[in-house]
Write an enzyme that holds these catalytic residues in place. Sequence first.
Site, PDB file in Angstrom:
ATOM      1  N   LEU A 114       0.965  -1.361  -0.012  1.00  0.00           N
ATOM      2  CA  LEU A 114       0.116  -0.065   0.049  1.00  0.00           C
ATOM      3  C   LEU A 114       0.864   1.116   0.229  1.00  0.00           C
ATOM      4  CD1 LEU A 114      -2.713  -1.160   2.665  1.00  0.00           C
ATOM      5  CD2 LEU A 114      -2.706  -1.389   0.099  1.00  0.00           C
ATOM      6  N   HIS A 115       0.317   2.254  -0.683  1.00  0.00           N
ATOM      7  CA  HIS A 115       1.149   3.539  -0.690  1.00  0.00           C
ATOM      8  C   HIS A 115      -0.128   4.612  -0.600  1.00  0.00           C
ATOM      9  CE1 HIS A 115      -0.777   3.612  -4.784  1.00  0.00           C
ATOM     10  NE2 HIS A 115      -0.162   2.529  -4.945  1.00  0.00           N
ATOM     11  N   HIS A 144      -3.567   4.648  -2.163  1.00  0.00           N
ATOM     12  CA  HIS A 144      -4.222   3.457  -1.551  1.00  0.00           C
ATOM     13  C   HIS A 144      -5.037   4.209  -0.262  1.00  0.00           C
ATOM     14  CE1 HIS A 144      -1.592   0.185  -3.566  1.00  0.00           C
ATOM     15  NE2 HIS A 144      -2.910   0.144  -4.072  1.00  0.00           N
ATOM     16  N   GLY A 169      -8.447   4.646  -8.179  1.00  0.00           N
ATOM     17  CA  GLY A 169      -7.444   5.701  -8.141  1.00  0.00           C
ATOM     18  C   GLY A 169      -7.653   6.109  -9.857  1.00  0.00           C
ATOM     19  N   LYS A 228      -5.313   6.975 -11.598  1.00  0.00           N
ATOM     20  CA  LYS A 228      -4.080   6.616 -12.315  1.00  0.00           C
ATOM     21  C   LYS A 228      -4.289   5.498 -13.202  1.00  0.00           C
ATOM     22  CE  LYS A 228      -0.651   3.934 -10.966  1.00  0.00           C
ATOM     23  NZ  LYS A 228      -0.088   3.292 -11.997  1.00  0.00           N
ATOM     24  N   ASP A 229      -5.238   4.699 -12.889  1.00  0.00           N
ATOM     25  CA  ASP A 229      -5.483   3.351 -14.008  1.00  0.00           C
ATOM     26  C   ASP A 229      -6.629   4.084 -14.527  1.00  0.00           C
ATOM     27  OD1 ASP A 229      -3.311   1.505 -13.254  1.00  0.00           O
ATOM     28  OD2 ASP A 229      -4.380   1.719 -11.179  1.00  0.00           O
ATOM     29  N   GLN A 258      -8.794   1.119 -16.415  1.00  0.00           N
ATOM     30  CA  GLN A 258      -9.305   0.421 -15.500  1.00  0.00           C
ATOM     31  C   GLN A 258     -10.920   0.855 -14.933  1.00  0.00           C
ATOM     32  OE1 GLN A 258      -7.167  -2.328 -12.517  1.00  0.00           O
ATOM     33  NE2 GLN A 258      -7.523  -0.597 -11.137  1.00  0.00           N
ATOM     34  N   SER A 311       2.924   1.184  -6.793  1.00  0.00           N
ATOM     35  CA  SER A 311       3.603   0.255  -6.100  1.00  0.00           C
ATOM     36  C   SER A 311       4.905  -0.338  -6.864  1.00  0.00           C
ATOM     37  CB  SER A 311       2.848  -1.126  -5.947  1.00  0.00           C
ATOM     38  OG  SER A 311       1.552  -0.900  -5.369  1.00  0.00           O
TER      39      SER A 311
HETATM   40  O1  PAF Z   1      -5.754  -1.768  -9.583  1.00  0.00           O
HETATM   41  C1  PAF Z   1      -5.320  -2.742  -8.935  1.00  0.00           C
HETATM   42  O2  PAF Z   1      -4.574  -2.695  -7.761  1.00  0.00           O
HETATM   43  C2  PAF Z   1      -5.880  -4.159  -9.355  1.00  0.00           C
HETATM   44  O3  PAF Z   1      -6.051  -4.023 -10.778  1.00  0.00           O
HETATM   45  C3  PAF Z   1      -7.285  -4.515  -8.734  1.00  0.00           C
HETATM   46  C4  PAF Z   1      -8.246  -3.381  -8.984  1.00  0.00           C
HETATM   47  C5  PAF Z   1      -6.908  -4.476  -7.108  1.00  0.00           C
HETATM   48  C6  PAF Z   1      -7.775  -5.910  -9.083  1.00  0.00           C
HETATM   49  O4  PAF Z   1      -6.819  -6.885  -8.979  1.00  0.00           O
END
Ligand code: PAF
Length: 282
Positions: free
Chosen positions: A33-34, A37, A148, A150-151, A154, A187
């Site tokens: 964790l950073h 998170h 977040g 950043k992704d 996603q 990370s």
């Molecule tokens: O962003 C992440 O850390 C991962 O893709 C997640 C959402 C925890 C799924 O494994």
Amino acid sequence: MILIEKIEEMKFYIRERKKEGKIIGLVPTMGYLHQGHLALIKKAKEDCEVVVVSIFVNPVQFGRGEDYETYPRDLERDRDLCRREGVNVIFTPRVEEMYPQGYSTFVEVEGKLSSILEGASRPGHFRGVVTVLVKLFNIINPDYSYFGEKDYQQVLVVKKMVKDLNFNIQIIVLPTIREEDGLAISSRNSYLNKEERKAATILYRSLVAAKEQIKRGERNPHSLISFMKNLIEKEPLAHIDYIAVVNPKTLEEIEKIDKKALLALAVKIGETRLIDNMKIEI
Ligand code: PAF
């Protein structure tokens, strides 16, 4: 704070909290964790009565030759950080329980959204992300889940899955947290040696410089991409995977920058692949 490993135990805990009418928040993570998170956890603590942080390095979202084995792990440290933030439960399922022998069900958001940019560079990545999140959502049944920016891609893929599969979950998105010199916190930054760490600021620097060009009137995405490419190529440790100027809703390429755009890039610094993005509003 409690630590739960077993899926049935996690489900039982949630059933009991739901009976009490508690609002549940889930911060899904792969651990190590950073500050990024921690910002998600702090927000979850504001919104929810019970905060669950899942820590699970999800093998199915890593491609062949990627960093699944070497991905940083430190449960002791994560535990301390979560305790300090007032997290109620850390859920750390075992790979063998999440994907037992014979496991064969995967969930995929089909179409361009998950096959361009990160999807093109990392085939199968979003299938793995979506599959694990569907499992976590089914186990934890949260009211809110936190991600977040950043992704960025996603987030769009997850929102689409939540909508398409009718999950009753609000997806909360928080801005990217950066180091003082602009590097987006991740990370994977822990892989960088001193020299690479310095070079890694080129991602943010190129985004800021591109934004400046737009402020000065540049509207052509192709010129902007060339501009960023030239800048990044001056950094010897950097190797560009992609640079894109896209529609922030669909991630499709745009022909002209007007009103809103997203600048997104993936660059390898030495062996470490980093991503970043910036929203543009005119
Ligand atoms: O962003 C992440 O850390 C991962 O893709 C997640 C959402 C925890 C799924 O494994």
